[in-house]
Design an enzyme around this catalytic site. Structure first.
Site, PDB file in Angstrom:
ATOM      1  N   ASP A  11       0.861  -1.195   0.000  1.00 35.46           N
ATOM      2  CA  ASP A  11       0.000   0.000   0.000  1.00 35.46           C
ATOM      3  C   ASP A  11       0.900   1.249   0.000  1.00 35.46           C
ATOM      4  O   ASP A  11       0.791   2.103   0.849  1.00 35.46           O
ATOM      5  CB  ASP A  11      -0.952  -0.011   1.210  1.00 35.46           C
ATOM      6  CG  ASP A  11      -0.242  -0.111   2.553  1.00 35.46           C
ATOM      7  OD1 ASP A  11       0.915  -0.587   2.585  1.00 35.46           O
ATOM      8  OD2 ASP A  11      -0.827   0.287   3.582  1.00 35.46           O
ATOM      9  N   HIS A 240       8.965  -0.690   9.524  1.00 32.69           N
ATOM     10  CA  HIS A 240       8.181  -1.937   9.564  1.00 32.69           C
ATOM     11  C   HIS A 240       8.371  -2.760   8.282  1.00 32.69           C
ATOM     12  O   HIS A 240       8.753  -3.935   8.336  1.00 32.69           O
ATOM     13  CB  HIS A 240       6.694  -1.615   9.695  1.00 32.69           C
ATOM     14  CG  HIS A 240       6.348  -0.700  10.816  1.00 32.69           C
ATOM     15  ND1 HIS A 240       6.417  -1.084  12.132  1.00 32.69           N
ATOM     16  CD2 HIS A 240       5.920   0.596  10.823  1.00 32.69           C
ATOM     17  CE1 HIS A 240       6.041  -0.078  12.894  1.00 32.69           C
ATOM     18  NE2 HIS A 240       5.740   0.948  12.131  1.00 32.69           N
TER      19      HIS A 240
HETATM   20  C1  BDR Z   1       2.196  -0.934   8.669  1.00 30.37           C
HETATM   21  O1  BDR Z   1       1.077  -0.086   8.382  1.00 30.37           O
HETATM   22  C2  BDR Z   1       1.394   0.772   7.307  1.00 30.37           C
HETATM   23  O2  BDR Z   1       1.069   2.056   7.631  1.00 30.37           O
HETATM   24  C3  BDR Z   1       2.875   0.677   7.100  1.00 30.37           C
HETATM   25  O3  BDR Z   1       3.209   0.853   5.730  1.00 30.37           O
HETATM   26  C4  BDR Z   1       3.197  -0.716   7.572  1.00 30.37           C
HETATM   27  O4  BDR Z   1       2.972  -1.658   6.550  1.00 30.37           O
HETATM   28  C5  BDR Z   1       2.714  -0.626  10.062  1.00 30.37           C
HETATM   29  O5  BDR Z   1       1.724  -0.814  11.013  1.00 30.37           O
HETATM   30 CA    CA Z   2       2.714  -0.901   4.248  1.00 26.97          CA
END
Ligand code: BDR
Ligand code: CA
Length: 308
Positions: A11, A240
């Site tokens: 995303d 992340h």
């Molecule tokens: C996840 O949520 C999204 O906002 C970031 O890209 C990551 O995949 C972290 O909680």
């Molecule tokens: Ca993400």
């Protein structure tokens, strides 16, 4: 050594962009396709961002297909502009790519690539909407391994007290995916919150020549602004998706790895919380679970410099 084929479902998103850039540079893997999903931004924008980033990297041949706009049980209601900017990439006004997205639906592209690469790893960096649709699509090819960035166990959530964003956006799809008899590795906040980028790293990134590193460096201040003071005491942000990408590439091993059934809470209040079938959320139960499909990484064996 042959490169591991990877399909990224994402995303795109600032940390998704960092993960894609890392994978493009990682000799152990070969990105064979990208499918997008709504989350940080909508699925069409995530595809446009991905194509723009690839163009900056001089990559013109990786297919990028647009996946689900809406979640399984709910309409997409806007992304996370306060974290990722209005455009998902820190408001840096990426130039639109000359190349168009792949016209196939995401499920069709995943099926095509899984048929072509029996050793395919799927790396899910957003809500699991496309993967749940894949699980229920008749006659599609099996893939080798699924790595998911999502969930929170002993660590608190980042959207609610319990829930992590990717799972919280579409918990119904996450529940479908975790119930599959797939070889799945879950990379939750417990471990991704330990991989951070600070101002010193940003200066190092700014010093790397090339259009892609320069774009990444330009989008990071907004992401750092979100984290600064609110999540970490000093100015640093969590990586992340890059950490999950390192796991998918096979270059980072977990030190505290557990296998077990992962359930997803759907009820109000706890919506999107990942728990064990035993109902506790501590590391102890995770270590004690046996015999089901999901491997959960709770900590890691070594640290690795994402920028190196
Ligand atoms: C996840 O949520 C999204 O906002 C970031 O890209 C990551 O995949 C972290 O909680
Ligand atoms: Ca993400």
């Amino acid at each position: 050594m042959s490169r591991r084929p990877i399909l990224v479902d994402c995303d795109t998103g600032i940390d998704d962009a960092l993960a894609l850039a890392y994978l493009l540079a990682e000799p152990a893997v070969d990105i064979v396709g990208v499918t997008t999903v709504s989350g940080n931004t909508d699925a069409a924008r995530a595809a446009a961002n991905t194509l723009s980033l690839f163009e900056l990297a001089g990559v013109h041949d990786i297919p990028v297909a647009i996946g689900a706009h809406d979640f399984r049980d709910r309409a997409y209601a806007g992304g996370a502009p306060h974290v990722h900017g209005d455009d998902g990439v820190g408001g840096i006004a990426l130039t639109a790519a000359a190349r168009a997205h792949d016209a196939r639906p995401a499920v069709e592209l995943i099926d095509h690539l899984a048929s072509r690469h029996p050793d395919l790893t799927v790396l899910a960096l957003g809500p699991l909407t496309n993967l749940a649709a894949y699980a229920e699509a008749p006659g599609v090819a099996a893939f080798d391994h699924l790595v998911v960035m999502g969930g929170a166990f002993a660590h608190s959530g980042n959207v609610t007290a319990w829930a992590e964003a990717n799972i919280h956006n579409d918990p119904e799809s996450a529940a479908v995916v975790f119930a599959q008899d797939w070889d799945t590795t879950l990379v939750p906040l417990d471990v991704t919150m330990t991989q951070t980028l600070d101002e010193t790293d940003l200066v190092r990134l700014e010093a790397i020549p090339g259009a892609l590193p320069q774009a990444l460096a330009a989008m990071l201040p907004l992401y750092l602004d979100f984290y600064a003071g609110r999540v970490f005491a000093d100015r640093r942000c969590a990586l992340h998706d890059p950490l999950a990408a390192m796991v998918a590439a096979g270059v980072l091993r977990g030190v505290s790895v557990a296998s077990g059934q992962v359930d997803v809470r759907l009820e109000r209040g706890e919506r999107g919380r990942t728990v064990s079938s035993r109902g506790s959320h501590t590391q102890r139960w995770v270590r004690g679970m046996e015999g089901s499909a999901v491997e959960v990484l709770l900590d890691r064996l070594e640290s690795r410099d994402w920028l190196a």
